[in-house]
Design an enzyme around this catalytic site. Structure first.
Site, short mmCIF file in Angstrom:
data_model
loop_
_atom_site.label_atom_id
_atom_site.label_comp_id
_atom_site.label_asym_id
_atom_site.label_seq_id
_atom_site.Cartn_x
_atom_site.Cartn_y
_atom_site.Cartn_z
N LYS A 201 0.85 -1.18 0.00
CA LYS A 201 0.00 0.00 0.00
C LYS A 201 0.89 1.23 0.00
CE LYS A 201 -3.50 2.51 2.56
NZ LYS A 201 -4.54 2.43 3.58
N ARG A 211 -10.92 9.82 2.08
CA ARG A 211 -10.81 10.49 3.39
C ARG A 211 -12.00 11.41 3.62
NH1 ARG A 211 -4.23 11.30 2.96
NH2 ARG A 211 -3.77 9.06 2.98
N LYS A 224 1.21 10.05 5.60
CA LYS A 224 1.34 8.68 6.09
C LYS A 224 2.63 8.03 5.57
CE LYS A 224 -3.68 8.13 6.67
NZ LYS A 224 -4.86 7.24 6.57
N GLU A 240 7.48 -6.72 1.07
CA GLU A 240 6.26 -6.62 1.88
C GLU A 240 5.36 -7.84 1.68
OE1 GLU A 240 5.13 -4.74 4.14
OE2 GLU A 240 6.10 -2.79 4.04
N LYS A 255 -2.27 -1.46 -3.83
CA LYS A 255 -3.13 -0.27 -3.75
C LYS A 255 -2.31 0.99 -3.81
CE LYS A 255 -5.99 1.98 -0.35
NZ LYS A 255 -6.36 1.99 1.02
N SER A 281 -10.30 5.64 -4.54
CA SER A 281 -11.25 6.73 -4.73
C SER A 281 -10.79 7.76 -5.75
CB SER A 281 -11.51 7.39 -3.37
OG SER A 281 -10.31 7.85 -2.79
N TYR A 320 -15.33 1.16 -6.84
CA TYR A 320 -16.62 1.82 -6.60
C TYR A 320 -17.54 1.68 -7.81
CZ TYR A 320 -13.82 3.62 -2.80
OH TYR A 320 -13.01 3.69 -1.69
C1 PBG Z 1 -7.26 3.61 5.52
C2 PBG Z 1 -7.62 3.36 4.11
C3 PBG Z 1 -7.48 4.28 3.06
C4 PBG Z 1 -8.07 3.70 1.94
C5 PBG Z 1 -8.53 2.43 2.31
N1 PBG Z 1 -8.23 2.24 3.66
C6 PBG Z 1 -6.96 5.67 3.06
C7 PBG Z 1 -5.64 5.96 3.63
O1 PBG Z 1 -4.77 5.10 3.79
O2 PBG Z 1 -5.44 7.12 3.96
C8 PBG Z 1 -8.19 4.36 0.61
C9 PBG Z 1 -9.22 3.84 -0.32
C10 PBG Z 1 -9.60 4.77 -1.40
O3 PBG Z 1 -8.98 5.84 -1.62
O4 PBG Z 1 -10.58 4.44 -2.11
N2 PBG Z 1 -6.48 2.81 6.21
#
Ligand code: PBG
Length: 331
Positions: A201, A211, A224, A240, A255, A281, A320
């Site tokens: 990720k 968010r 992050k 990982e 992701k 998203s 989505y």
């Molecule tokens: C949080 C999490 C995130 C997403 C899924 N789980 C956001 C982040 O890490 O800040 C993002 C999914 C998306 O953008 O559709 N742990």
């Protein structure tokens, strides 16, 4: 002089629809889709997420209705994300451990509506529950502490499993959490609860609308980057994945999705395990923005991008667009 023609004409097999169908190397079906859903408090509530046109947060009754819809469409699995009320967020994200939190109630609502006819995947990370919007516990300097966070994530996972989650999906990127969660699930007799690890990720700029949807955007201080991966790295993604598999992950996730299909392909090639990708998203918003700008056709863009995930090696895609894609695929 006789003209020489190419003996191999790859266009022959493309000349008709039946022939294209016969030569297609990749198939996409509703079985390959996981539908992410946002949950909110209330009854009869639908809250559109403005940065994700076409996506809403639903209260429990709406979530149950979406689950029934998914079963009808042949979508095998839902991914749940709660929009926790601000007054239930805290520094330590304790609401994540509440057996009656929004997530647990949503799991039960889906189970009541659909029984075992659909899988429920739950996100493990503290960001929907913390006041600071980070995925874990912070020390005084604002650094997200690894081992202390893992302890809470283990409890969060057990809380979700007890509520009826089928797949625990840790998205937090702490080191060692897969092994710790697997051990706790085994000790608790939850042998058939799967773990789909968000193994690779990345610290991505594509998470903004998510968010908004879970209500953590305005809260998040900093970024992050000290736990999510650098978008420049690929070898590290393989490390990982290797670690998460050795700790007991049943499947792994990459992701975001589209900009990271090289990672999907390398992980699939190297490990030969089920690989999933999250078309996040910001990717969804980008496609919708292109459509709104008249730059492309929704159905064609959605089908092409999802097919490309499959071609890269994905067993499935969190998207989505899942209900739209399923409708198109079911014809
Ligand atoms: C949080 C999490 C995130 C997403 C899924 N789980 C956001 C982040 O890490 O800040 C993002 C999914 C998306 O953008 O559709 N742990």
């Amino acid at each position: 002089m006789t003209q020489s023609y190419p003996a191999t004409r790859l266009r022959r097999s493309r000349a008709t629809a039946w022939s294209r169908a016969m030569h297609r190397e990749t198939c996409l079906t509703a079985d390959n889709l996981i539908w992410p859903l946002f949950v909110t408090e209330g009854d009869g509530v639908e809250e559109p997420v403005s940065s994700l046109p076409g996506v809403s947060r639903w209260s429990l009754d709406g979530i149950a209705a979406r689950a029934r819809e998914a079963v009808e469409l042949g979508i095998p699995c839902l991914a749940l994300f709660p929009n926790t009320q601000p007054e239930r967020r805290s520094d330590d994200g304790a609401e994540a451990l509440n057996p009656d939190n929004l997530m647990c109630r949503a799991i039960r609502a889906i189970r009541d509506a659909c029984g075992d006819s659909i899988g429920i995947l739950t996100d493990v990370a503290l960001d929907p529950y913390t006041e600071h919007g980070q995925d874990g516990l912070m020390d005084n300097g604002g650094y997200v502490m690894n081992d202390a966070t893992v302890e809470v994530l283990v409890k969060q996972s057990l809380n979700q499993a007890l509520a009826g989650a089928d797949i625990i999906a840790p998205s937090d990127m702490m080191d060692g959490r897969i092994g710790a969660i697997r051990q706790a699930l085994e000790d608790d007799g939850q042998h058939n609860v799967q773990i789909m690890s968000y193994a690779a990720k990345y610290a991505s700029a594509f998470y903004g609308p998510f968010r908004d949807a879970v209500g953590s955007r305005g809260l998040l201080k900093g970024d992050k980057k000290n736990y999510q991966m650098d978008p420049a790295n690929a070898e590290e993604a393989l490390r990982e994945v290797a670690l998460d598999l050795s700790e007991g992950a049943d499947s792994v996730m990459v992701k975001p999705g589209l900009p990271y299909l090289d990672i999907v392909a390398r992980v699939k090639e190297r490990f030969e395990v089920p690989v999933f990708a999250y078309q996040v998203s910001g990717e969804y918003a980008m496609i919708e923005a292109a459509i709104a700008a008249g730059a492309g056709d929704r159905e064609a863009l959605v089908m092409e991008t999802l097919t490309c995930f499959r071609r890269a090696g994905c067993a499935g895609i969190l998207t989505y667009h899942a209900p739209l894609a399923a409708r198109l695929l079911n014809g």
